[in-house]
Write a protein that holds these residues in place. Sequence first.
Motif, PDB file in Angstrom:
ATOM      1  N   ARG A 584      34.465  43.961  57.014  1.00 20.95           N
ATOM      2  CA  ARG A 584      35.099  45.173  56.598  1.00 20.95           C
ATOM      3  C   ARG A 584      36.642  44.717  56.459  1.00 20.95           C
ATOM      4  NH1 ARG A 584      33.063  49.825  55.528  1.00 20.95           N
ATOM      5  NH2 ARG A 584      31.109  49.263  57.006  1.00 20.95           N
ATOM      6  N   SER A 585      37.021  44.334  57.486  1.00 24.07           N
ATOM      7  CA  SER A 585      38.669  44.057  57.387  1.00 24.07           C
ATOM      8  C   SER A 585      38.878  42.940  56.384  1.00 24.07           C
ATOM      9  CB  SER A 585      39.143  43.558  58.888  1.00 24.07           C
ATOM     10  OG  SER A 585      38.830  44.519  59.538  1.00 24.07           O
ATOM     11  N   TYR A 586      37.997  41.998  56.192  1.00 22.35           N
ATOM     12  CA  TYR A 586      38.212  40.885  55.125  1.00 22.35           C
ATOM     13  C   TYR A 586      38.238  41.594  53.784  1.00 22.35           C
ATOM     14  CZ  TYR A 586      37.723  36.190  53.364  1.00 22.35           C
ATOM     15  OH  TYR A 586      38.434  34.920  52.720  1.00 22.35           O
ATOM     16  N   SER A 587      36.952  42.636  53.775  1.00 24.95           N
ATOM     17  CA  SER A 587      36.931  43.094  52.382  1.00 24.95           C
ATOM     18  C   SER A 587      38.253  43.835  51.929  1.00 24.95           C
ATOM     19  CB  SER A 587      35.727  44.154  52.468  1.00 24.95           C
ATOM     20  OG  SER A 587      35.669  44.886  51.349  1.00 24.95           O
ATOM     21  N   MET A 588      38.621  44.554  52.951  1.00 23.47           N
ATOM     22  CA  MET A 588      40.154  45.268  52.771  1.00 23.47           C
ATOM     23  C   MET A 588      41.279  44.111  52.273  1.00 23.47           C
ATOM     24  SD  MET A 588      40.298  48.164  55.509  1.00 23.47           S
ATOM     25  CE  MET A 588      41.551  49.119  55.169  1.00 23.47           C
ATOM     26  N   LEU A 589      41.160  43.168  52.989  1.00 25.88           N
ATOM     27  CA  LEU A 589      42.526  42.333  52.326  1.00 25.88           C
ATOM     28  C   LEU A 589      42.049  41.890  50.932  1.00 25.88           C
ATOM     29  CD1 LEU A 589      42.792  40.001  55.752  1.00 25.88           C
ATOM     30  CD2 LEU A 589      43.993  41.989  54.961  1.00 25.88           C
ATOM     31  N   LEU A 590      40.648  41.556  50.567  1.00 24.45           N
ATOM     32  CA  LEU A 590      40.500  41.177  49.396  1.00 24.45           C
ATOM     33  C   LEU A 590      40.727  42.421  48.294  1.00 24.45           C
ATOM     34  CD1 LEU A 590      37.067  39.218  49.709  1.00 24.45           C
ATOM     35  CD2 LEU A 590      39.133  38.266  49.096  1.00 24.45           C
ATOM     36  N   GLU A 591      40.489  43.543  48.806  1.00 28.55           N
ATOM     37  CA  GLU A 591      40.746  44.607  47.754  1.00 28.55           C
ATOM     38  C   GLU A 591      42.111  44.926  47.733  1.00 28.55           C
ATOM     39  OE1 GLU A 591      39.695  49.557  47.615  1.00 28.55           O
ATOM     40  OE2 GLU A 591      38.871  48.194  49.212  1.00 28.55           O
ATOM     41  N   ARG A 592      43.097  44.457  48.462  1.00 30.25           N
ATOM     42  CA  ARG A 592      44.361  44.642  48.423  1.00 30.25           C
ATOM     43  C   ARG A 592      44.867  43.938  47.330  1.00 30.25           C
ATOM     44  NH1 ARG A 592      49.091  43.688  53.097  1.00 30.25           N
ATOM     45  NH2 ARG A 592      50.974  44.728  52.128  1.00 30.25           N
ATOM     46  N   LEU A 593      44.488  42.565  47.235  1.00 32.78           N
ATOM     47  CA  LEU A 593      45.008  41.961  46.251  1.00 32.78           C
ATOM     48  C   LEU A 593      44.405  42.032  44.862  1.00 32.78           C
ATOM     49  CD1 LEU A 593      45.464  38.303  48.168  1.00 32.78           C
ATOM     50  CD2 LEU A 593      47.105  40.082  47.671  1.00 32.78           C
ATOM     51  N   VAL A 594      43.247  42.427  44.990  1.00 32.39           N
ATOM     52  CA  VAL A 594      42.444  42.773  43.705  1.00 32.39           C
ATOM     53  C   VAL A 594      43.035  43.854  42.882  1.00 32.39           C
ATOM     54  CG1 VAL A 594      40.291  43.609  42.770  1.00 32.39           C
ATOM     55  CG2 VAL A 594      40.234  41.844  44.270  1.00 32.39           C
ATOM     56  N   ARG A 595      43.469  45.027  43.773  1.00 30.75           N
ATOM     57  CA  ARG A 595      44.316  45.970  43.012  1.00 30.75           C
ATOM     58  C   ARG A 595      45.628  45.885  42.763  1.00 30.75           C
ATOM     59  NH1 ARG A 595      42.027  51.248  43.657  1.00 30.75           N
ATOM     60  NH2 ARG A 595      39.857  51.275  44.807  1.00 30.75           N
ATOM     61  N   ASP A 596      46.394  44.919  43.402  1.00 30.61           N
ATOM     62  CA  ASP A 596      47.952  45.045  43.271  1.00 30.61           C
ATOM     63  C   ASP A 596      48.108  43.563  42.733  1.00 30.61           C
ATOM     64  OD1 ASP A 596      50.403  44.879  43.327  1.00 30.61           O
ATOM     65  OD2 ASP A 596      50.474  45.539  45.593  1.00 30.61           O
ATOM     66  N   ARG A 597      48.263  43.310  41.273  1.00 32.12           N
ATOM     67  CA  ARG A 597      48.498  42.311  40.625  1.00 32.12           C
ATOM     68  C   ARG A 597      50.101  41.758  40.899  1.00 32.12           C
ATOM     69  NH1 ARG A 597      51.496  41.101  35.865  1.00 32.12           N
ATOM     70  NH2 ARG A 597      50.816  39.111  35.180  1.00 32.12           N
ATOM     71  N   ALA A 598      50.948  42.596  41.067  1.00 30.47           N
ATOM     72  CA  ALA A 598      52.333  42.258  41.260  1.00 30.47           C
ATOM     73  C   ALA A 598      52.235  41.485  42.619  1.00 30.47           C
ATOM     74  CB  ALA A 598      53.189  43.391  41.193  1.00 30.47           C
ATOM     75  N   LEU A 599      51.575  41.978  43.806  1.00 33.38           N
ATOM     76  CA  LEU A 599      51.841  41.285  44.869  1.00 33.38           C
ATOM     77  C   LEU A 599      51.065  39.925  44.661  1.00 33.38           C
ATOM     78  CD1 LEU A 599      52.157  41.430  47.914  1.00 33.38           C
ATOM     79  CD2 LEU A 599      49.889  42.451  48.164  1.00 33.38           C
ATOM     80  N   ARG A 600      49.875  39.891  43.976  1.00 32.24           N
ATOM     81  CA  ARG A 600      49.155  38.635  43.757  1.00 32.24           C
ATOM     82  C   ARG A 600      50.473  37.665  43.049  1.00 32.24           C
ATOM     83  NH1 ARG A 600      44.668  41.327  41.169  1.00 32.24           N
ATOM     84  NH2 ARG A 600      45.273  39.837  39.390  1.00 32.24           N
ATOM     85  N   ALA A 601      51.059  38.107  42.060  1.00 37.30           N
ATOM     86  CA  ALA A 601      52.107  37.388  41.319  1.00 37.30           C
ATOM     87  C   ALA A 601      53.242  36.790  42.494  1.00 37.30           C
ATOM     88  CB  ALA A 601      52.525  38.111  40.546  1.00 37.30           C
ATOM     89  N   ALA A 602      53.545  37.536  43.284  1.00 41.90           N
ATOM     90  CA  ALA A 602      54.633  37.287  44.028  1.00 41.90           C
ATOM     91  C   ALA A 602      54.264  36.180  45.069  1.00 41.90           C
ATOM     92  CB  ALA A 602      55.307  38.503  44.895  1.00 41.90           C
ATOM     93  N   MET A 603      53.222  36.534  45.683  1.00 39.81           N
ATOM     94  CA  MET A 603      52.609  35.426  46.736  1.00 39.81           C
ATOM     95  C   MET A 603      52.334  34.168  46.004  1.00 39.81           C
ATOM     96  SD  MET A 603      49.983  37.670  49.154  1.00 39.81           S
ATOM     97  CE  MET A 603      50.368  38.726  50.406  1.00 39.81           C
TER      98      MET A 603
END
Length: 683
Positions: A584-603
């Motif tokens: 469940r915790s790993y799923s939340m980390l995946l979901e955080r990046l799936v929802r936030d494209r700006a965060l993915r781009a910065a990382m």
Amino acid sequence: MSVALSSATAAPASATPRVTYPVDEKRRKLRIAIVTENFLPKVDGVTRTLARLLEHLNAEGHEAIVCGPETGMTSYAGHPVVGTFGLPLVVYPGLKLNFLRPRFIRRLQQFKPDVVHFVDPIFLGAQMLPMVQKWLPLVPCVSSYHTNLPTYATLFGMPWLEATMWRLTRSLHDRCEMVFCPSESTRRMLRSKGFSNVEIWSRGVDTEIFTPAARDDNLRASWGCTPKPASLTAPLTPSVSGSAIAGSSADEAAFFQLASKLGLNLRGSPKRRTSAGSPYDDSFIRTPPSGPSLTGSPEMSPPPSYDSLSSIPDLDGAAFALPPPAMPTNTFHALHASSSSEAAPAPPAPESKTVILYVGRISWEKNLRLLIEAFRMLPAAVRENAKLVFVGDGPARGDLTRLCARHKLDATFMGHQKGKRLAAMYASSSIFAFPSFTETFGQVVLEALASGLPVVGLHAEGTSDLVSHGRTGLLLDVNAAAKSVAAPPSSKAEVEASGSRAPLSPRLVALRNSESSSPKSAADFASAASQAAAKLRPAYERSPSSSASRSNAPTSGLPTPIPSVGDFAAAMTPSSAAFGACARSYSMLLERLVRDRALRAAMGQRAQVGASRRTWWDAMDAVVRGYEEVVEKAGIHNLSDDELEALRARQRKKAPLTGPIVKALIVLYLALFCMLWSRFLSS
């Protein structure tokens, strides 16, 4: 200057001492013998690194010889390869138990190596080490640690064997002058196990191949993912050094200035100020209108967006009439109706999906079940907008394919890939998921970072040395996540949907069950997910510390200790409650990046910058410097070409281990081994 550098002119005692420049001496050429348990064409992290080393040695003018399993290859990168037979392992048919052959010693004596390098010595290395030290007593030996083989005993249900394997592995490596390992976390682990004289032999990445520019939209289309729309392919300008995700002030100011000229009143416009702090006076860059105001003219105001060309209304006024169509509308409709009276309207183009990529061996010790369960636990709206892509092959591929089909997960298996094709798969993806905890380095993680992908992994050896939590990816602390199993489950329906007994907070349950796409619901869920993910961050990120304390924060991994193999094995048992909490915790980390494209781009931008500093030349030259150090310490000097040829001629006439007595002993040894092996199989 000429006086200061001249050796004939005496300088006064108070003058600046003469500067001596280092002499660019030519490095000595070495002869390296490599003994390996595994070699090409089998592709894994060890064989790929070994191939890079042989290519580097050839490019730098060094000689090498490889002694390993029989693979049909007689040379690689200009270096001879000598093979021997082996028996496949019962538990892992891809690996073999390789046996010593007398030809190895004969070829080594003819080759006259300066140093012998044992790669992951276990079975063949245990046979070769005493023979090398017997017949080549003056040649120093080095070893390299690549695979956590003792930990596999625990993973395969034999924890009582792990201590014995550690003692065997440590005894073999301790007989060598120097031990190489690929990462700092692995060196700490080896030192805790009693290893000595451990040095870092890192890895590199080819940034000309693994780059975001290798993106292939045709490949994404084959995955069922459309190319990104123009609104998403526009370059972002996130801050690479900070944590805020925002565009530059210049771009933002230009955007709002253009909007104001078009008569649009956008919310959240920044208060533009001059360097002195007063509001901007940008009247000097505005051209005064010569006619009626543009903002007051309805003809020049921007039209709304439309889904198709047929829904665009005609402009008012004869001066702005659209040109006539090439075919009258009535004629077009008549032709269309005659060709297909029951033709269905064209389906709308699907939205661009977020591709979650895994690259590596498809086997259960890679902890792929955690990735499957975490993907299942994603909310339906998020899961429908995401896709799993597996690149690699292994013994668990068939079982994993059936598991994804049973749970109706959108997953694609691409098999083994390499080169530019593999680079295109990295660059065409959005997130790199790597749940393995048995890595000593994680070459695929470095390749993903160089391709601009944020990594979602575990706080484990190898991965924690490459991923900076919160900056280039997100790491899950298994011990911290497993502690959340004390609370009861939120609801029976939630447990059945997730396949886990791990709890969710009532707030997250309500938000996930609503599956609302309204802005308010999305904002609420984003806030709740950020709060939950913040609990998994290290303490130095949660506490409002000063800038000085933040500068001392670790550059990679988490500040907490890496869990032991026993902790990982206990937490990753699918039937345990801790596994559900980790999933469940790993799923939340995946979901955080799936929802936030700006965060993915910065990382991704930070990841690409950091990975570009790791070159293969520096990585491979590190082990060459280790060779030079042990050779210099041993005091061995190379023979001249004539002396070497004379020595090899004498070795050909009378080579060791080739007499009739030795051959008879070898035949007896093989017969005894076959008898014991047949008894083992019959039992």
